[in-house]
Design a protein around this motif. Structure first.
Motif, PDB file in Angstrom:
ATOM      1  N   ILE A  47       0.869  -1.182   0.000  1.00  0.00           N
ATOM      2  CA  ILE A  47       0.000   0.000   0.000  1.00  0.00           C
ATOM      3  C   ILE A  47       0.904   1.229   0.000  1.00  0.00           C
ATOM      4  CG2 ILE A  47      -1.742   1.305   1.276  1.00  0.00           C
ATOM      5  CD1 ILE A  47      -2.656  -1.372   2.512  1.00  0.00           C
ATOM      6  N   GLY A  48       0.739   2.098  -0.987  1.00  0.00           N
ATOM      7  CA  GLY A  48       1.601   3.265  -1.128  1.00  0.00           C
ATOM      8  C   GLY A  48       1.027   4.485  -0.438  1.00  0.00           C
ATOM      9  N   SER A  49       1.897   5.273   0.165  1.00  0.00           N
ATOM     10  CA  SER A  49       1.421   6.458   0.887  1.00  0.00           C
ATOM     11  C   SER A  49       0.821   7.499  -0.049  1.00  0.00           C
ATOM     12  CB  SER A  49       2.568   7.084   1.687  1.00  0.00           C
ATOM     13  OG  SER A  49       3.574   7.605   0.828  1.00  0.00           O
ATOM     14  N   HIS A  50       1.453   7.694  -1.211  1.00  0.00           N
ATOM     15  CA  HIS A  50       0.969   8.716  -2.147  1.00  0.00           C
ATOM     16  C   HIS A  50      -0.407   8.350  -2.718  1.00  0.00           C
ATOM     17  CE1 HIS A  50       2.238  11.753  -5.496  1.00  0.00           C
ATOM     18  NE2 HIS A  50       0.936  11.741  -5.329  1.00  0.00           N
ATOM     19  N   PRO A  51      -0.580   7.150  -3.305  1.00  0.00           N
ATOM     20  CA  PRO A  51      -1.906   6.816  -3.809  1.00  0.00           C
ATOM     21  C   PRO A  51      -2.956   6.693  -2.711  1.00  0.00           C
ATOM     22  CG  PRO A  51      -0.410   4.953  -4.050  1.00  0.00           C
ATOM     23  CD  PRO A  51       0.420   6.127  -3.664  1.00  0.00           C
ATOM     24  N   LEU A  52      -2.559   6.210  -1.533  1.00  0.00           N
ATOM     25  CA  LEU A  52      -3.514   6.142  -0.424  1.00  0.00           C
ATOM     26  C   LEU A  52      -3.994   7.545  -0.062  1.00  0.00           C
ATOM     27  CD1 LEU A  52      -4.878   4.309   1.775  1.00  0.00           C
ATOM     28  CD2 LEU A  52      -2.969   4.966   3.266  1.00  0.00           C
ATOM     29  N   ALA A  53      -3.063   8.477   0.043  1.00  0.00           N
ATOM     30  CA  ALA A  53      -3.439   9.851   0.373  1.00  0.00           C
ATOM     31  C   ALA A  53      -4.345  10.446  -0.701  1.00  0.00           C
ATOM     32  CB  ALA A  53      -2.181  10.706   0.537  1.00  0.00           C
ATOM     33  N   ASP A  54      -3.983  10.235  -1.974  1.00  0.00           N
ATOM     34  CA  ASP A  54      -4.811  10.760  -3.064  1.00  0.00           C
ATOM     35  C   ASP A  54      -6.228  10.202  -3.012  1.00  0.00           C
ATOM     36  OD1 ASP A  54      -2.925  12.431  -4.103  1.00  0.00           O
ATOM     37  OD2 ASP A  54      -2.578  11.309  -5.957  1.00  0.00           O
ATOM     38  N   SER A  55      -6.341   8.931  -2.689  1.00  0.00           N
ATOM     39  CA  SER A  55      -7.663   8.296  -2.672  1.00  0.00           C
ATOM     40  C   SER A  55      -8.535   8.815  -1.536  1.00  0.00           C
ATOM     41  CB  SER A  55      -7.522   6.772  -2.545  1.00  0.00           C
ATOM     42  OG  SER A  55      -7.142   6.395  -1.230  1.00  0.00           O
ATOM     43  N   ARG A  56      -7.896   9.439  -0.558  1.00  0.00           N
ATOM     44  CA  ARG A  56      -8.624   9.925   0.614  1.00  0.00           C
ATOM     45  C   ARG A  56      -8.686  11.449   0.671  1.00  0.00           C
ATOM     46  NH1 ARG A  56      -9.225   6.774   4.973  1.00  0.00           N
ATOM     47  NH2 ARG A  56      -8.295   8.260   6.443  1.00  0.00           N
ATOM     48  N   GLY A  57      -8.206  12.108  -0.380  1.00  0.00           N
ATOM     49  CA  GLY A  57      -8.247  13.560  -0.401  1.00  0.00           C
ATOM     50  C   GLY A  57      -7.271  14.202   0.566  1.00  0.00           C
ATOM     51  N   GLY A 233       4.960   2.681  -6.546  1.00  0.00           N
ATOM     52  CA  GLY A 233       4.752   4.008  -5.984  1.00  0.00           C
ATOM     53  C   GLY A 233       3.398   4.534  -6.442  1.00  0.00           C
ATOM     54  N   PRO A 234       3.322   5.787  -6.855  1.00  0.00           N
ATOM     55  CA  PRO A 234       2.043   6.303  -7.358  1.00  0.00           C
ATOM     56  C   PRO A 234       1.831   6.047  -8.847  1.00  0.00           C
ATOM     57  CG  PRO A 234       3.630   8.070  -7.283  1.00  0.00           C
ATOM     58  CD  PRO A 234       4.346   6.844  -6.760  1.00  0.00           C
ATOM     59  N   LEU A 235       2.772   5.351  -9.511  1.00  0.00           N
ATOM     60  CA  LEU A 235       2.745   5.292 -10.977  1.00  0.00           C
ATOM     61  C   LEU A 235       1.635   4.405 -11.533  1.00  0.00           C
ATOM     62  CD1 LEU A 235       6.575   5.277 -11.760  1.00  0.00           C
ATOM     63  CD2 LEU A 235       5.001   7.215 -11.486  1.00  0.00           C
ATOM     64  N   LEU A 236       1.223   3.371 -10.796  1.00  0.00           N
ATOM     65  CA  LEU A 236       0.078   2.577 -11.247  1.00  0.00           C
ATOM     66  C   LEU A 236      -1.183   3.427 -11.208  1.00  0.00           C
ATOM     67  CD1 LEU A 236      -1.452   0.008 -12.038  1.00  0.00           C
ATOM     68  CD2 LEU A 236      -1.424  -0.668  -9.615  1.00  0.00           C
ATOM     69  N   GLN A 237      -1.360   4.160 -10.134  1.00  0.00           N
ATOM     70  CA  GLN A 237      -2.526   5.033 -10.036  1.00  0.00           C
ATOM     71  C   GLN A 237      -2.495   6.108 -11.121  1.00  0.00           C
ATOM     72  OE1 GLN A 237      -3.075   7.829  -6.667  1.00  0.00           O
ATOM     73  NE2 GLN A 237      -4.874   6.584  -6.136  1.00  0.00           N
ATOM     74  N   PHE A 238      -1.293   6.664 -11.395  1.00  0.00           N
ATOM     75  CA  PHE A 238      -1.169   7.659 -12.462  1.00  0.00           C
ATOM     76  C   PHE A 238      -1.541   7.058 -13.819  1.00  0.00           C
ATOM     77  CE2 PHE A 238       2.388  10.302 -10.212  1.00  0.00           C
ATOM     78  CZ  PHE A 238       1.456  10.736  -9.281  1.00  0.00           C
ATOM     79  N   ALA A 239      -1.082   5.808 -14.067  1.00  0.00           N
ATOM     80  CA  ALA A 239      -1.378   5.152 -15.339  1.00  0.00           C
ATOM     81  C   ALA A 239      -2.880   4.923 -15.490  1.00  0.00           C
ATOM     82  CB  ALA A 239      -0.623   3.827 -15.431  1.00  0.00           C
ATOM     83  N   LEU A 240      -3.526   4.524 -14.415  1.00  0.00           N
ATOM     84  CA  LEU A 240      -4.979   4.319 -14.458  1.00  0.00           C
ATOM     85  C   LEU A 240      -5.709   5.644 -14.632  1.00  0.00           C
ATOM     86  CD1 LEU A 240      -5.404   1.613 -11.693  1.00  0.00           C
ATOM     87  CD2 LEU A 240      -5.724   1.315 -14.144  1.00  0.00           C
ATOM     88  N   THR A 241      -5.172   6.701 -14.064  1.00  0.00           N
ATOM     89  CA  THR A 241      -5.766   8.025 -14.242  1.00  0.00           C
ATOM     90  C   THR A 241      -5.745   8.418 -15.710  1.00  0.00           C
ATOM     91  OG1 THR A 241      -5.077   8.734 -12.033  1.00  0.00           O
ATOM     92  CG2 THR A 241      -5.582  10.464 -13.620  1.00  0.00           C
ATOM     93  N   ASP A 242      -4.599   8.198 -16.358  1.00  0.00           N
ATOM     94  CA  ASP A 242      -4.495   8.513 -17.783  1.00  0.00           C
ATOM     95  C   ASP A 242      -5.473   7.685 -18.605  1.00  0.00           C
ATOM     96  OD1 ASP A 242      -2.486  10.319 -17.217  1.00  0.00           O
ATOM     97  OD2 ASP A 242      -0.858   8.913 -17.666  1.00  0.00           O
ATOM     98  N   ALA A 243      -5.547   6.381 -18.298  1.00  0.00           N
ATOM     99  CA  ALA A 243      -6.451   5.502 -19.048  1.00  0.00           C
ATOM    100  C   ALA A 243      -7.905   5.890 -18.834  1.00  0.00           C
ATOM    101  CB  ALA A 243      -6.221   4.050 -18.624  1.00  0.00           C
ATOM    102  N   MET A 244      -8.239   6.248 -17.612  1.00  0.00           N
ATOM    103  CA  MET A 244      -9.625   6.627 -17.310  1.00  0.00           C
ATOM    104  C   MET A 244     -10.012   7.903 -18.051  1.00  0.00           C
ATOM    105  SD  MET A 244     -11.322   7.143 -13.547  1.00  0.00           S
ATOM    106  CE  MET A 244     -13.039   7.660 -13.348  1.00  0.00           C
ATOM    107  N   LYS A 245      -9.099   8.865 -18.090  1.00  0.00           N
ATOM    108  CA  LYS A 245      -9.378  10.096 -18.828  1.00  0.00           C
ATOM    109  C   LYS A 245      -9.625   9.806 -20.302  1.00  0.00           C
ATOM    110  CE  LYS A 245      -6.748  13.340 -15.935  1.00  0.00           C
ATOM    111  NZ  LYS A 245      -5.523  14.190 -15.886  1.00  0.00           N
TER     112      LYS A 245
END
Length: 255
Positions: A47-57, A233-245
């Protein structure tokens, strides 16, 4: 989670590091991403701190308290039947024993600890200070009877204008972390530099962790360089963000 399950998961995580070179630990942030990664075939997660924080605002770099992080990771860990490591940043100002106790109580069996102290203005721990903190984590895990996997991170490359210029200092720090009981070491921000990756993997006997982008990077390249552990790190979440957009853009109102 009962103590027997926690110990079994910790032992399993250690064995996975021995069996897989490198061991890829998808970095997740909620129950959905954790279950998705397990369904894709991964035997352990982080569990990554950066994506966890992003997911919780919240903000990364300890924008949440330790108690808030534990409350957030507990349902993620409980939702899957594989070992889960947790990025605990620089420790949230906690003593090593308290950090380990909270992690184990939440069911976590591994942790990531960095040397940039966010609770103290972002100062960087000295080599000996960081090694001493890791030694405290190791001792606390041993006292608890849980072989928690300790991933000792350093940000020296990330803070340097010229990463190559601090290589000797980084190697000294990684070796100190290894001697202090770190199970793996994590010099961040060199995932695109073959020369630096090869240098650090040759310098220590424990697995070296690197960050990877799940689309832009190549697993075989990291294997050739001797990397023992990969997280996103946060790069999986970033990749999914790009794909979702990309998926949503055709459905958005035209301007």
């Amino acid at each position: 989670m009962d103590s027997r399950t926690t110990i079994e998961r910790a032992q399993r995580l250690k064995q996975l590091h021995a069996d897989h070179k490198p061991l890829v630990l998808p970095t997740v942030w909620d129950v959905w991403s954790a279950r998705t990664a397990v369904a894709a075939g991964f035997p352990a997660l982080t569990i990554g701190s950066h994506p966890l924080a992003d997911s919780r605002g919240a903000a990364d770099q300890e924008g949440q308290t330790f108690e808030e992080v534990l409350a957030a990771v507990r349902p993620i860990i409980e939702a899957v039947d594989v070992p889960v490591s947790v990025d605990l940043e620089s420790g949230y100002g906690q003593k090593p024993a308290d950090l380990v106790a909270g992690l184990i109580e939440a069911g976590g069996v591994g942790l990531n600890i960095e040397d940039t102290v966010h609770s103290e203005g972002g100062r960087v721990r000295s080599t000996q200070e960081h090694a001493s903190y890791v030694a405290g984590l190791r001792a606390a895990a041993d006292d608890a009877g849980v072989p928690v996997w300790v991933n000792g991170r350093t940000d020296l490359f990330a803070h340097a204008e010229n990463p190559s210029a601090v290589l000797d200092e980084v190697i000294e720090r990684l070796r100190a972390l290894e001697q202090a009981g770190a199970d793996s070491v994590y010099p961040v921000k060199i995932q695109d530099d073959d020369e630096l990756l090869a240098a650090v993997t040759a310098a220590v006997a424990v697995p070296v962790n690197t960050t990877a982008h799940p689309v832009k990077h190549d697993l075989e390249r990291f294997r050739r360089l001797g990397i023992g552990r990969i997280t996103y790190g946060p790069l999986l979440q970033f990749a999914l963000t790009d794909a979702m957009k990309d998926m949503l853009k055709p459905w958005a109102p035209s301007s």
